[in-house]
Write an enzyme that holds these catalytic residues in place. Structure first.
Site, PDB file in Angstrom:
ATOM      1  N   LYS A  19      -2.779   9.658   6.914  1.00  0.00           N
ATOM      2  CA  LYS A  19      -3.765   9.673   7.672  1.00  0.00           C
ATOM      3  C   LYS A  19      -4.060   8.179   8.203  1.00  0.00           C
ATOM      4  O   LYS A  19      -4.488   7.964   9.301  1.00  0.00           O
ATOM      5  CB  LYS A  19      -5.180  10.029   6.451  1.00  0.00           C
ATOM      6  CG  LYS A  19      -6.525   9.566   7.241  1.00  0.00           C
ATOM      7  CD  LYS A  19      -7.703   9.794   6.363  1.00  0.00           C
ATOM      8  CE  LYS A  19      -8.045   8.494   5.444  1.00  0.00           C
ATOM      9  NZ  LYS A  19      -8.696   7.530   5.715  1.00  0.00           N
ATOM     10  N   ASN A  20      -4.072   7.201   7.364  1.00  0.00           N
ATOM     11  CA  ASN A  20      -4.242   5.803   8.048  1.00  0.00           C
ATOM     12  C   ASN A  20      -3.182   5.160   8.899  1.00  0.00           C
ATOM     13  O   ASN A  20      -3.380   4.203   9.372  1.00  0.00           O
ATOM     14  CB  ASN A  20      -4.519   5.079   6.818  1.00  0.00           C
ATOM     15  CG  ASN A  20      -5.894   5.185   6.208  1.00  0.00           C
ATOM     16  OD1 ASN A  20      -6.669   5.901   6.604  1.00  0.00           O
ATOM     17  ND2 ASN A  20      -5.908   4.697   5.003  1.00  0.00           N
ATOM     18  N   CYS A  41     -20.873   1.202   4.917  1.00  0.00           N
ATOM     19  CA  CYS A  41     -20.588   2.586   4.430  1.00  0.00           C
ATOM     20  C   CYS A  41     -20.530   2.415   2.770  1.00  0.00           C
ATOM     21  O   CYS A  41     -20.698   1.234   2.518  1.00  0.00           O
ATOM     22  CB  CYS A  41     -19.059   2.964   4.882  1.00  0.00           C
ATOM     23  SG  CYS A  41     -17.648   1.954   3.993  1.00  0.00           S
ATOM     24  N   ARG A  80     -18.413  -3.901   5.450  1.00  0.00           N
ATOM     25  CA  ARG A  80     -17.403  -3.836   6.283  1.00  0.00           C
ATOM     26  C   ARG A  80     -17.641  -4.395   7.536  1.00  0.00           C
ATOM     27  O   ARG A  80     -17.717  -3.584   8.655  1.00  0.00           O
ATOM     28  CB  ARG A  80     -16.793  -2.348   6.139  1.00  0.00           C
ATOM     29  CG  ARG A  80     -16.332  -1.827   4.658  1.00  0.00           C
ATOM     30  CD  ARG A  80     -15.882  -0.377   4.760  1.00  0.00           C
ATOM     31  NE  ARG A  80     -14.509  -0.366   5.085  1.00  0.00           N
ATOM     32  CZ  ARG A  80     -13.905   0.750   5.132  1.00  0.00           C
ATOM     33  NH1 ARG A  80     -14.577   1.969   5.156  1.00  0.00           N
ATOM     34  NH2 ARG A  80     -12.626   0.899   5.704  1.00  0.00           N
ATOM     35  N   ASP A 111      -6.844   1.760  -2.211  1.00  0.00           N
ATOM     36  CA  ASP A 111      -6.977   3.235  -2.223  1.00  0.00           C
ATOM     37  C   ASP A 111      -6.644   3.960  -3.229  1.00  0.00           C
ATOM     38  O   ASP A 111      -6.606   5.318  -3.186  1.00  0.00           O
ATOM     39  CB  ASP A 111      -6.672   3.746  -0.656  1.00  0.00           C
ATOM     40  CG  ASP A 111      -7.354   3.173   0.302  1.00  0.00           C
ATOM     41  OD1 ASP A 111      -8.269   2.772   0.171  1.00  0.00           O
ATOM     42  OD2 ASP A 111      -6.763   2.998   1.614  1.00  0.00           O
ATOM     43  N   ARG A 151     -11.870  14.680   4.313  1.00  0.00           N
ATOM     44  CA  ARG A 151     -11.686  13.634   5.238  1.00  0.00           C
ATOM     45  C   ARG A 151     -10.171  13.211   5.150  1.00  0.00           C
ATOM     46  O   ARG A 151      -9.575  12.444   6.227  1.00  0.00           O
ATOM     47  CB  ARG A 151     -12.557  12.502   4.980  1.00  0.00           C
ATOM     48  CG  ARG A 151     -13.976  12.834   5.444  1.00  0.00           C
ATOM     49  CD  ARG A 151     -14.901  11.760   5.220  1.00  0.00           C
ATOM     50  NE  ARG A 151     -14.180  10.528   6.041  1.00  0.00           N
ATOM     51  CZ  ARG A 151     -14.108   9.094   5.447  1.00  0.00           C
ATOM     52  NH1 ARG A 151     -14.876   9.009   4.551  1.00  0.00           N
ATOM     53  NH2 ARG A 151     -13.436   8.145   6.034  1.00  0.00           N
TER      54      ARG A 151
HETATM   55  C1  EPZ Z   1      -8.279   0.202   5.931  1.00  0.00           C
HETATM   56  O1  EPZ Z   1      -9.495  -0.085   6.269  1.00  0.00           O
HETATM   57  C2  EPZ Z   1      -8.207   1.640   5.527  1.00  0.00           C
HETATM   58  N1  EPZ Z   1      -8.554   2.583   6.506  1.00  0.00           N
HETATM   59  C3  EPZ Z   1      -8.979   1.791   4.269  1.00  0.00           C
HETATM   60  O2  EPZ Z   1      -8.741   2.897   3.866  1.00  0.00           O
HETATM   61  C4  EPZ Z   1      -8.208   0.767   3.130  1.00  0.00           C
HETATM   62  O3  EPZ Z   1      -9.265   0.686   1.948  1.00  0.00           O
HETATM   63  C5  EPZ Z   1      -8.515  -0.659   3.720  1.00  0.00           C
HETATM   64  O4  EPZ Z   1      -7.714  -0.960   5.083  1.00  0.00           O
HETATM   65  C6  EPZ Z   1      -7.774  -1.833   2.955  1.00  0.00           C
HETATM   66  O5  EPZ Z   1      -6.276  -1.153   2.597  1.00  0.00           O
HETATM   67  C7  EPZ Z   1      -7.786   2.729   7.427  1.00  0.00           C
HETATM   68  O6  EPZ Z   1      -6.670   2.323   7.679  1.00  0.00           O
HETATM   69  C8  EPZ Z   1      -8.101   3.980   8.533  1.00  0.00           C
HETATM   70  P1  EPZ Z   1      -9.778  -3.989   6.316  1.00  0.00           P
HETATM   71  P2  EPZ Z   1     -10.075  -1.370   7.181  1.00  0.00           P
HETATM   72  O7  EPZ Z   1     -10.051  -4.325   7.697  1.00  0.00           O
HETATM   73  O8  EPZ Z   1      -9.012  -1.460   8.214  1.00  0.00           O
HETATM   74  C9  EPZ Z   1     -13.104  -7.135   5.547  1.00  0.00           C
HETATM   75  C10 EPZ Z   1      -9.380   5.125   3.052  1.00  0.00           C
HETATM   76  O9  EPZ Z   1     -10.051   5.706   1.694  1.00  0.00           O
HETATM   77  N2  EPZ Z   1     -13.349  -7.294   6.804  1.00  0.00           N
HETATM   78  O10 EPZ Z   1      -8.408  -4.395   5.556  1.00  0.00           O
HETATM   79  O11 EPZ Z   1     -11.420  -1.075   7.482  1.00  0.00           O
HETATM   80  C11 EPZ Z   1     -13.580  -5.816   4.849  1.00  0.00           C
HETATM   81  O12 EPZ Z   1     -15.063  -5.632   4.636  1.00  0.00           O
HETATM   82  C12 EPZ Z   1      -9.809   3.930   3.846  1.00  0.00           C
HETATM   83  O13 EPZ Z   1      -8.571   5.826   3.582  1.00  0.00           O
HETATM   84  C13 EPZ Z   1     -14.037  -8.480   7.391  1.00  0.00           C
HETATM   85  O14 EPZ Z   1     -14.933  -8.762   6.629  1.00  0.00           O
HETATM   86  O15 EPZ Z   1      -9.824  -2.414   6.016  1.00  0.00           O
HETATM   87  C14 EPZ Z   1     -12.666  -5.547   3.545  1.00  0.00           C
HETATM   88  O16 EPZ Z   1     -13.510  -5.996   2.460  1.00  0.00           O
HETATM   89  C15 EPZ Z   1     -11.256   3.272   2.969  1.00  0.00           C
HETATM   90  N3  EPZ Z   1     -14.208  -8.532   8.581  1.00  0.00           N
HETATM   91  C16 EPZ Z   1     -11.554  -6.218   3.872  1.00  0.00           C
HETATM   92  O17 EPZ Z   1     -11.799  -7.127   5.027  1.00  0.00           O
HETATM   93  C17 EPZ Z   1     -13.616  -7.560   9.665  1.00  0.00           C
HETATM   94  O18 EPZ Z   1     -13.534  -7.966  10.794  1.00  0.00           O
HETATM   95  C18 EPZ Z   1     -10.352  -5.381   4.178  1.00  0.00           C
HETATM   96  O19 EPZ Z   1     -10.606  -4.567   5.032  1.00  0.00           O
HETATM   97  C19 EPZ Z   1     -12.439  -6.653   9.089  1.00  0.00           C
HETATM   98  C20 EPZ Z   1     -12.511  -6.435   7.734  1.00  0.00           C
END
Ligand code: EPZ
Length: 428
Positions: free
Chosen positions: A22-23, A125, A130, A315, A407
């Site tokens: 999915k991701n 969320c 996030r 995850d 999802r």
């Molecule tokens: C991706 O989310 C995945 N989603 C998530 O999977 C996964 O948990 C996550 O990466 C971490 O591996 C998809 O790929 C669609 P991040 P993403 O940006 O890209 C903070 C699932 O269950 N952050 O790596 O949104 C953020 O809040 C989902 O399939 C900022 O502060 O994750 C988090 O604490 C859930 N500012 C950390 O960084 C930003 O601009 C990592 O988030 C961006 C992120």
């Protein structure tokens, strides 16, 4: 609302076919915005998140055709042909974006191709606040003016994007993907430092390269992108879902039995294998994927901390916690990626687990057995942890709010019942 009922106690035996990730599929679908030629993606899982992103892309003018998967795949996956010959709109509205954070990824490609976009902020969320500040700072460094108005990001780059050196203060999967796609069509060279190295990023790089993008440093923390004037269409097969793979590994470990997970690869869950072997679960790579078994012997608690790839994935944290509920001894599970990702803990406790949360760490003291109970799914991975717990529990577990599961897990009850689980969906 649908519910899933699991009666625990059955061992699992046979084969489970793993779906496309999915991701990986979500950003790959967004990449179709970068070219006026068709992008064909095979092995896209049939999930509500995929359908929802399809709706957002269709609103932007992408024509999407679904084609059946190649023979032999049963009802798993499908092929999508995405064609953004023209961009009809550069606006992604709140009602669609709020349902799925990954839709924010459209902003980079839209600004790169159309020099402007208006995209709703995704909002928080269940698993945390996030923010998207890293996505926006990166676009600003590449020449975009960003204005926040009424919950929307209005991005303007009248002269187009230019290359920039962007150093992320911490690893973000989404920001790396967004800026990678934007940089592919920017003028000059972009360097992304401290970039994410998740296999889904590498899959996106491979697809962008097939579309004509010039990217080096694949799989490392530094990605260098030489922008090109235009990208072309391509065909790409989505990589196997490592989170689905790890989830079924833990399901078999919890329930006992022997299952071969096919169409997947051991290297995708490298951080998980030694940990579960230490716990006492047998995991062997095979020609088709991975064989996982636990026959009778009990397993022991392990300590783990979630980290960006190649560390243990956030995850899979909920699924590991479900497994550790009935391990011998104490496990300490520390979550470092999201601030509120222990919502499954109180639900597991309702099933008899002994879990204490100490700041970022869940201390799980193994109990003899869990007991089935009505429980509530709170997010995608939390939901599946309750199913894993239900497989190992005595009696019946009813998981409510299963739309979360739909999802991200393709045909989960069919896949599990085919290997002997007593699991069924009740429509409601
Ligand atoms: C991706 O989310 C995945 N989603 C998530 O999977 C996964 O948990 C996550 O990466 C971490 O591996 C998809 O790929 C669609 P991040 P993403 O940006 O890209 C903070 C699932 O269950 N952050 O790596 O949104 C953020 O809040 C989902 O399939 C900022 O502060 O994750 C988090 O604490 C859930 N500012 C950390 O960084 C930003 O601009 C990592 O988030 C961006 C992120």
């Amino acid at each position: 609302m649908d519910r899933i009922q699991v009666r625990g106690g059955n061992r699992l035996n046979g084969q489970i076919r793993i779906s496309g990730a999915k991701n990986a599929a979500l950003p790959l679908m967004v990449a179709s915005l970068l070219t006026d030629e068709p992008l064909t993606l095979a092995s896209v899982p049939r999930l509500t998140d995929i359908a929802q992103l399809g709706e957002i892309l269709a609103g932007l003018g992408v024509q999407i055709e679904q084609q059946p998967q190649a023979t032999g795949s049963g009802s798993i996956g499908h092929t999508l042909k995405l064609h953004a010959s023209t961009i009809a709109s550069t606006e992604a509205p709140y009602d669609l974006v709020r349902k799925m954070r990954a839709s924010f990824l459209v902003i980079g490609p839209l600004v790169a191709r159309c020099h402007g976009a208006k995209v709703s902020l995704p909002g928080g969320c269940a698993i945390g606040t996030r923010p998207v500040d890293l996505h926006l700072k990166g676009l600003e460094a590449m020449g975009t003016e960003i204005e926040l108005s009424d919950g929307y990001v209005i991005a303007r780059a009248p002269k187009g994007l230019h290359g920039a050196r962007i150093s992320f203060p911490f690893v973000s999967v989404g920001a790396t993907e967004n800026l990678l796609m934007a940089a592919a069509l920017a003028r000059g060279t972009t360097v992304l430092e401290n970039a994410a190295t998740e296999p889904e990023i590498t899959d996106l790089v491979h697809c962008l390269q097939a579309m004509g993008a010039r990217i080096t440093g694949t799989g490392t923390r530094t990605l260098t992108i030489e922008g090109v004037d235009r990208l072309k269409g391509a065909s790409h097969t989505v990589l196997p879902d490592r989170i689905e793979t790890g989830t079924y590994v833990m399901a078999v470990a919890a329930a006992g039995g022997e299952v071969e997970l096919t169409e997947t690869r051991a290297d995708l869950i490298e951080a998980v294998i030694p940990l579960l072997r230490d716990a006492g679960v047998s995991i062997i790579p095979t020609a088709k994927g991975i064989k996982v078994s636990r026959n009778g012997a009990h397993y022991t608690g392990v300590d783990v901390t979630t980290e960006p790839y190649p560390g243990f994935p956030t995850d899979l944290q909920a699924q590991l916690m479900a497994l550790m509920c009935t391990a011998n001894g104490v496990s300490r599970i520390t979550e470092t990626i999201f601030e509120n990702r222990f919502m499954h803990a109180p639900e597991l406790t309702r099933m008899g687990a002994d879990i204490t949360i100490e700041h970022q760490t869940a201390v799980v003291r193994g109990v003899e057995r869990l007991r089935g109970a009505p429980v509530m799914a709170t997010d995608l991975r939390a939901s599946v942890s309750l199913i894993i717990a239900g497989l190992a529990a005595e009696g019946e577990t009813t998981v409510n709010r299963v739309y979360h599961l739909d999802r991200g897990f393709e045909r989960i009850e069919e896949k599990l019942s085919a290997v002997g689980a007593d699991i069924r969906r009740t429509k409601g």
